[in-house]
Design a protein around this motif. Structure first.
Motif, PDB file in Angstrom:
ATOM      1  N   SER A   1     -45.335 -46.503 -34.584  1.00  0.00           N
ATOM      2  CA  SER A   1     -46.091 -45.892 -35.675  1.00  0.00           C
ATOM      3  C   SER A   1     -46.696 -44.548 -35.288  1.00  0.00           C
ATOM      4  O   SER A   1     -47.138 -43.796 -36.159  1.00  0.00           O
ATOM      5  CB  SER A   1     -47.201 -46.839 -36.135  1.00  0.00           C
ATOM      6  N   CYS A   2     -46.712 -44.234 -33.998  1.00  0.00           N
ATOM      7  CA  CYS A   2     -47.304 -42.971 -33.536  1.00  0.00           C
ATOM      8  C   CYS A   2     -46.309 -41.820 -33.547  1.00  0.00           C
ATOM      9  O   CYS A   2     -46.690 -40.679 -33.267  1.00  0.00           O
ATOM     10  CB  CYS A   2     -47.858 -43.140 -32.122  1.00  0.00           C
TER      11      CYS A   2
ATOM     12  N   PRO B   1     -37.093 -46.864 -35.114  1.00  0.00           N
ATOM     13  CA  PRO B   1     -36.636 -48.155 -34.577  1.00  0.00           C
ATOM     14  C   PRO B   1     -37.783 -49.152 -34.512  1.00  0.00           C
ATOM     15  O   PRO B   1     -38.956 -48.781 -34.405  1.00  0.00           O
ATOM     16  CB  PRO B   1     -36.125 -47.788 -33.175  1.00  0.00           C
ATOM     17  N   GLN B   2     -37.444 -50.420 -34.580  1.00  0.00           N
ATOM     18  CA  GLN B   2     -38.460 -51.461 -34.505  1.00  0.00           C
ATOM     19  C   GLN B   2     -39.160 -51.462 -33.154  1.00  0.00           C
ATOM     20  O   GLN B   2     -40.342 -51.767 -33.052  1.00  0.00           O
ATOM     21  CB  GLN B   2     -37.824 -52.827 -34.770  1.00  0.00           C
ATOM     22  N   CYS B   3     -38.410 -51.112 -32.118  1.00  0.00           N
ATOM     23  CA  CYS B   3     -38.977 -51.041 -30.774  1.00  0.00           C
ATOM     24  C   CYS B   3     -38.464 -49.773 -30.107  1.00  0.00           C
ATOM     25  O   CYS B   3     -37.271 -49.465 -30.179  1.00  0.00           O
ATOM     26  CB  CYS B   3     -38.592 -52.272 -29.954  1.00  0.00           C
TER      27      CYS B   3
ATOM     28  N   ILE C   1     -35.619 -34.316 -33.256  1.00  0.00           N
ATOM     29  CA  ILE C   1     -36.688 -34.629 -32.308  1.00  0.00           C
ATOM     30  C   ILE C   1     -37.518 -35.778 -32.856  1.00  0.00           C
ATOM     31  O   ILE C   1     -37.768 -35.862 -34.058  1.00  0.00           O
ATOM     32  CB  ILE C   1     -37.592 -33.402 -32.058  1.00  0.00           C
ATOM     33  N   LEU C   2     -37.941 -36.648 -31.969  1.00  0.00           N
ATOM     34  CA  LEU C   2     -38.862 -37.733 -32.297  1.00  0.00           C
ATOM     35  C   LEU C   2     -40.030 -37.603 -31.327  1.00  0.00           C
ATOM     36  O   LEU C   2     -39.861 -37.780 -30.121  1.00  0.00           O
ATOM     37  CB  LEU C   2     -38.160 -39.083 -32.139  1.00  0.00           C
ATOM     38  N   PHE C   3     -41.234 -37.253 -31.838  1.00  0.00           N
ATOM     39  CA  PHE C   3     -42.343 -36.952 -30.936  1.00  0.00           C
ATOM     40  C   PHE C   3     -43.620 -37.647 -31.386  1.00  0.00           C
ATOM     41  O   PHE C   3     -43.759 -38.081 -32.532  1.00  0.00           O
ATOM     42  CB  PHE C   3     -42.580 -35.438 -30.860  1.00  0.00           C
TER      43      PHE C   3
ATOM     44  N   ASP D   1     -26.150 -46.776 -37.895  1.00  0.00           N
ATOM     45  CA  ASP D   1     -27.205 -47.722 -37.569  1.00  0.00           C
ATOM     46  C   ASP D   1     -28.561 -47.037 -37.464  1.00  0.00           C
ATOM     47  O   ASP D   1     -29.587 -47.602 -37.819  1.00  0.00           O
ATOM     48  CB  ASP D   1     -26.885 -48.430 -36.243  1.00  0.00           C
ATOM     49  N   SER D   2     -28.588 -45.807 -36.955  1.00  0.00           N
ATOM     50  CA  SER D   2     -29.858 -45.109 -36.781  1.00  0.00           C
ATOM     51  C   SER D   2     -30.283 -44.347 -38.018  1.00  0.00           C
ATOM     52  O   SER D   2     -31.414 -43.887 -38.103  1.00  0.00           O
ATOM     53  CB  SER D   2     -29.754 -44.129 -35.603  1.00  0.00           C
ATOM     54  N   GLY D   3     -29.351 -44.166 -38.970  1.00  0.00           N
ATOM     55  CA  GLY D   3     -29.682 -43.411 -40.163  1.00  0.00           C
ATOM     56  C   GLY D   3     -29.646 -41.918 -39.958  1.00  0.00           C
ATOM     57  O   GLY D   3     -30.175 -41.165 -40.766  1.00  0.00           O
TER      58      GLY D   3
END
Length: 307
Positions: free
Chosen positions: A6-7, A20-22, A50-52, A287-289
């Motif tokens: 969630s962050c 992702p769930q985890c 990017i995922l930050f 799968d990742s969208g």
């Protein structure tokens, strides 16, 4: 323990992308002509997925293992850290690293010119028309000037000059550098497809480390595991005068090249393998969208840790 999903904030990812769930394992897809780069004076390209996360405490360390089918020049994925304002999406225009190189002018042979009596009988008229058709080389698309004083460092696994490398780029107001450490001989078969990257704060400096998972798997003691880490570089004074809440850390994937895989030597040598790999990459992207198909790069991230 992986960080809380969630962050995290997605950047340059489609609306269909879901976290992702985890954060222990996930993938990011990068379409061609996506990059994170800076050219002086302070001109940014920020089109890489990017995922930050924006930290609420002093940064200590970040680690992740990246894996992919590294095939195109500059294919890359790894960790990225920003000091200053949070990263924002880049311009929609093509401003990738490869666009800084001017493409050769292509001359077209129009068969209709030979059917024109004027062109057959008078070479002067034909040359005049050709001169009118020729256009001067246009400059590369302009980079967007950054309005923030954000500096950043990215580090990961990158395919360049015919081999896989541990790579890092440090970007400041003056531009960016590029650091490479080859992991195998160029233009030779290698089974290295994964690399673990670590960013560590030591005082005001940022240290970049890398580790080959194949070596660490044989280490049995803490001392032996520690000896498998290799220092790639030290970015001095990276955290100087930077507030703790102005640090943003995450992962990225990038395919700066916009060449078609069908036109590469890899495709000629690995035709059937290319088709099967393309299908598997498309399935992983679904799968990742990330909506990356065919010519895109899919990077796997494992055991992400941020403290």
């Amino acid at each position: 323990m992986p960080p809380d999903r969630s962050c995290f904030t997605p950047l340059n990812l489609p609306p269909t992308f879901s976290l992702p769930q985890c954060m222990d394992y996930f993938t990011l897809g990068a379409a061609p002509n996506t990059d994170l780069w800076r050219k002086p004076p302070d001109r940014d390209t920020s089109t890489a997925p990017i995922l930050f996360t924006s930290l609420r405490h002093p940064f200590v360390i970040a680690e992740v293992t990246v894996t992919a089918d590294w095939e195109m020049e500059w294919d890359q994925g790894g960790l990225v850290i920003f000091a200053g304002s949070a990263p924002t999406p880049g311009p929609a225009s093509n401003t990738g690293r490869n666009n800084s190189r001017r493409a050769p002018t292509q001359q077209s042979n129009n068969s209709n010119d030979n059917d024109n009596p004027t062109n057959r009988d008078s070479g002067t008229s034909s040359n005049s028309q050709q001169q009118q058709q020729q256009q001067p080389d246009e400059p590369a698309p302009p980079y967007s000037r950054s309005t923030s004083s954000c500096k950043w460092v990215k580090a990961g696994l990158e395919f360049s000059s015919g081999t896989v490398n541990a790579s890092s780029v440090s970007a400041t107001d003056d531009g960016a550098d590029w650091c490479l450490a080859p992991l195998a001989l160029p233009n030779q078969p290698t089974n290295i497809t994964s690399l673990r990257i670590k960013l560590e704060r030591i005082g005001h400096s940022l240290w970049v480390w890398y580790q080959l998972p194949t070596l660490s798997s044989h280490a049995r003691t803490p001392g032996a595991i520690g000896s498998t880490w290799r220092k790639l570089r030290e970015v001095t004074w990276f955290f100087w005068a930077v507030e703790d809440k102005s640090v943003h850390v995450g992962v990225y994937a990038s395919r700066p090249s916009n060449l078609s895989m069908s036109s590469t030597v890899f495709a000629m040598r690995n035709g059937s393998r290319l088709n099967s790999a393309t299908g598997s990459r498309a399935a992983a992207a679904d799968d990742s969208g990330s909506q990356v198909h065919g010519e895109g790069l899919v990077v796997e991230f494992e055991d992400l840790e941020i403290y």
